[in-house]
Enzyme design. Structure first.
Site, PDB file in Angstrom:
ATOM      1  N   GLU A 293      15.076  -1.372 -31.715  1.00 24.67           N
ATOM      2  CA  GLU A 293      14.895  -1.393 -33.168  1.00 24.67           C
ATOM      3  C   GLU A 293      14.574  -0.011 -33.728  1.00 24.67           C
ATOM      4  O   GLU A 293      14.779   0.246 -34.900  1.00 24.67           O
ATOM      5  CB  GLU A 293      13.739  -2.336 -33.536  1.00 24.67           C
ATOM      6  CG  GLU A 293      14.053  -3.789 -33.329  1.00 24.67           C
ATOM      7  CD  GLU A 293      12.823  -4.673 -33.587  1.00 24.67           C
ATOM      8  OE1 GLU A 293      12.975  -5.677 -34.262  1.00 24.67           O
ATOM      9  OE2 GLU A 293      11.723  -4.345 -33.107  1.00 24.67           O
ATOM     10  N   GLU A 374      11.607  12.538  -2.741  1.00 25.28           N
ATOM     11  CA  GLU A 374      10.522  12.652  -1.761  1.00 25.28           C
ATOM     12  C   GLU A 374      10.604  11.642  -0.616  1.00 25.28           C
ATOM     13  O   GLU A 374       9.614  11.019  -0.245  1.00 25.28           O
ATOM     14  CB  GLU A 374       9.167  12.510  -2.484  1.00 25.28           C
ATOM     15  CG  GLU A 374       8.965  13.597  -3.512  1.00 25.28           C
ATOM     16  CD  GLU A 374       7.644  13.470  -4.279  1.00 25.28           C
ATOM     17  OE1 GLU A 374       7.115  14.515  -4.668  1.00 25.28           O
ATOM     18  OE2 GLU A 374       7.158  12.360  -4.488  1.00 25.28           O
TER      19      GLU A 374
END
Ligand SMILES: *[C@@H]1O[C@H](CO)[C@@H](O)[C@H](O)[C@H]1NC(C)=O
Ligand SMILES: *[C@@H]1O[C@H](CO)[C@@H](O)[C@H](O)[C@H]1NC(C)=O
Ligand SMILES: *[C@@H]1O[C@H](CO)[C@@H](O)[C@H](O)[C@H]1NC(C)=O
Ligand SMILES: *[C@@H]1O[C@H](CO)[C@@H](O)[C@H](O)[C@H]1NC(C)=O
Ligand SMILES: *[C@@H]1O[C@H](CO)[C@@H](O)[C@H](O)[C@H]1NC(C)=O
Length: 605
Positions: A293, A374
């Site tokens: 919105e 990682e």
């Protein structure tokens, strides 16, 4: 007498439009024009159909779900949750109402941007022009109608004109451009301290605007600490006011899994920090709709295959090295644990996860982030499906898993996003297999350092910037580790890996194009500021994110800034910050001390 003095001072004091982000082009004069408190906003799209927004006094900011559902049957195919989606037309009309209400209820009086005790406010005067009608004309040249989410991808170009005699016109290229224009329009007006009027002192005004980059994001980690829907909604409000358009929700990590997956309820029930801190399917639906919105595409990251220990609370058999000690052998941040890399049970889990999640996000966004940062290799020594920490052994398994998940994401019509390691450390093939296919292609997010941006671009991927040495909002707050007795790694002054703190000026002058060859620049999609949450929770988040993310937002919208822009930016960002605090309840941090903002004298050094 008072009137004369106000005018004389206005002659002497240079003023600028208090807009954030800075439009590409703007011109203004110095006449006061008042905005009538019940000025009508007309909204006309081409082909022309003049419809007045009449429900002016409605405090209602959401959408009329029942009515929309009955009126617009074609949208039912987008209905995957317990609530229907509004039409684009309804979104824009609600945004117009919201903007009217926000302007009318604003309590922002810009005393802080004028010398002390100056009578800077105009005195209402019969000759002053009054805006009684704001005409919004949308060219509707660029409305992708296939899915409501795609309206965010339309052209964002717009113009605003306010004449000295009170004619006000917004012209926009598409519905999303209308939303962006409304944010600018709102920032043109001030509330008179008498409470008797709303005015701009800058008429006539002419603004022509368009974004530099189409991807303007904020990454918020909701796993290391818990955040509630209202915290993210408040963040979306602030993002929308800076024209940011992507909220990247780092939804899960090794520390907690706060996201409910209804087909596997134990995942969040056991993996969240508390059963009361779970994002339900309906919380997620509401948040995504709230973003839509406001022209902000909310999308999720499920970080894979690293950062997945929290899956082990519900499904210990899927996770290798779950809660293994010493943790630092198996991960950079405790607890240890990664999903097994060559296990059919893990593939079944991933399929179930994606089958559950993808239909619930695809109505709202084009993106799905699968992480990939990682990765710890030693974890796979303990993984009975791999039993190796050799990257030559691991790489094909990783390639297979990433491709498998990405193909599901592509099949759902979404664009996969990954962290840079997948491309530059692991050299994976990330593009969809058939180049002739018109399925969307992957985005790669550079994060470790500025130099990584170029490395990703050189691999030929569409790239998101926002590296740790420039746009990490968590840097400089200190390490979250406690020192062991006589620790040699965690020592005074207990800095984090990316210290020092990146202040707003530093983020503002980060130039994503520096060192990037011209021919690679078109591959830059845009960037993100990052809020990792080891040291952040809802109590302090606003001050840590804002106004620094807004500084990044201007780079993303207006284009790279230089130190020469900082002086003017401090006033404009200062105004943005006051509006955020006063009108939006966003606890943004200070831009500069009041003396400097007051323009009494120079604060340059
Ligand atoms: C307003 O701008 C006009 C044209 O630039 C200038 O001549 C005039 O002095 C200004 N008036 C005030 C009150 O600043
Ligand atoms: C992966 O699993 C399959 C089937 O269990 C096995 O044949 C293969 O050797 C495994 N690959 C590695 C690299 O361990
Ligand atoms: C792999 O594991 C061995 C022990 O089995 C260890 O000596 C080596 O450092 C590990 N390699 C990596 C890259 O972690
Ligand atoms: C990926 O390529 C880089 C250089 O292009 C190389 O240094 C690195 O070892 C490769 N990684 C793997 C896992 O093959
Ligand atoms: C820490 O260092 C001090 C002084 O070097 C020593 O006396 C003490 O035993 C050490 N403590 C531990 C837990 O190693």
């Amino acid at each position: 007498m008072i009137f004369v003095r106000a005018v004389v001072i206005a002659c002497l004091i240079p003023t600028s439009l208090g807009l954030w982000p800075q439009p590409q082009e703007s011109k203004h004069g110095n006449k006061t024009v008042w905005l009538h408190p019940s000025a009508k906003f007309t909204y006309e799209t081409e082909p022309a159909e003049d419809v007045e927004v009449t429900n002016y006094f409605s405090p209602f900011g959401g959408f009329d779900g029942v009515r929309d559902f009955l009126q617009i049957p074609w949208l039912m195919q987008d209905h995957h949750g317990d609530k229907p989606l509004p039409s684009v037309d309804r979104l824009i009309r609600n945004a117009i109402k919201r903007t009217q209400k926000e302007i009318r209820s604003s309590k922002f009086v810009p005393w802080k941007f004028h010398p002390r005790n100056e009578l800077f406010e105009p005195v209402q005067n019969k000759q002053d022009a009054v805006i009684r009608q704001v005409n919004i004309r949308e060219k509707a040249t660029n409305i992708p109608t296939e899915k409501i989410r795609d309206f965010i991808e339309g052209s964002e170009n717009y113009q605003i004109k306010i004449s000295a005699d009170g004619e006000a016109t917004i012209t926009s290229d598409s519905p999303i451009a209308t939303l962006r224009a409304l944010q600018t329009f709102l920032q043109l007006f001030y509330t008179h301290s008498s409470g008797s009027g709303i005015y701009t002192p800058h008429a006539p005004i002419s603004i022509t605007d368009a974004p530099k980059w189409r991807y303007r994001g904020l990454n918020l980690d909701i796993s290391r600490n818990s955040f509630m829907p209202q915290d993210l909604k408040r963040t979306i409000d602030a993002m929308a006011s800076t024209k940011m358009n992507r909220l990247h929700v780092h939804a899960t990590d090794s520390q907690s899994w706060p996201l409910d997956i209804p087909s596997m309820p134990s995942l969040a029930a056991k993996g969240a920090y508390h059963t009361g801190l779970v994002w339900s399917a309906s919380d997620l639906w509401d948040l995504q709709l709230y973003g839509l919105e406001r022209g902000v595409s909310v999308f999720l990251e499920i970080d894979l295959p690293g950062h997945t220990a929290s899956i082990g609370y519900a499904f210990p058999d899927l996770v290798s090295a779950f809660l293994e000690e010493p943790w630092h052998t198996y991960t950079l941040e405790p607890p240890s644990g990664q999903i097994k890399l060559n296990s059919s049970a893990v593939y079944e889990f991933l399929d179930k996860l994606m089958d559950d999640l993808l239909p619930r996000v695809s109505p709202f966004t084009r993106y799905f982030h699968t992480g990939g940062d990682e990765l710890n290799l030693n974890t796979y020594l303990l993984d009975e499906t791999v039993k190796s920490n050799n990257s030559e052994t691991i790489r094909p398994l990783l390639q297979k898993m990433v491709m498998h998940v990405h193909n599901k994401i592509r099949d759902a019509g979404l664009i996969p996003i990954v962290w840079e390691e997948m491309a530059i450390q692991w050299n994976l093939t990330l593009s969809s297999s058939s180049s002739s296919s018109n399925k969307p292609d992957v985005l790669v997010q550079a994060w470790r350092e500025s130099a990584a941006v170029k490395k990703v671009l050189e691999k030929g991927y569409r790239t998101i910037f926002g590296p740790g040495d420039a746009w990490y909002l968590d840097c400089g707050y200190g390490s979250f580790f406690n020192p062991k007795p006589n620790s040699t790694t965690v020592r005074r002054p207990f800095l984090d890996w990316c210290a020092p703190l990146k202040n707003w000026r530093y983020m503002y002058v980060y130039d994503p194009l520096a060192g990037i060859p011209k021919d690679l620049q078109p591959l830059l999609e845009g960037g993100e500021a990052h809020m990792w949450s080891e040291n952040v929770d809802p109590i302090v988040m606003d001050a840590m994110i804002w106004p620094r993310a807004a500084a990044a937002a201007e780079v993303l919208w207006t284009g790279p800034r230089t130190t020469e822009h900082i002086q003017d930016a401090s006033y404009r960002l200062g105004e943005w910050r006051e509006r955020a605090v006063i009108d939006s309840g966003v606890g943004a941090s200070v831009v500069q001390m009041t003396y400097c903002l007051m323009r009494e004298g120079s604060c340059e050094a």
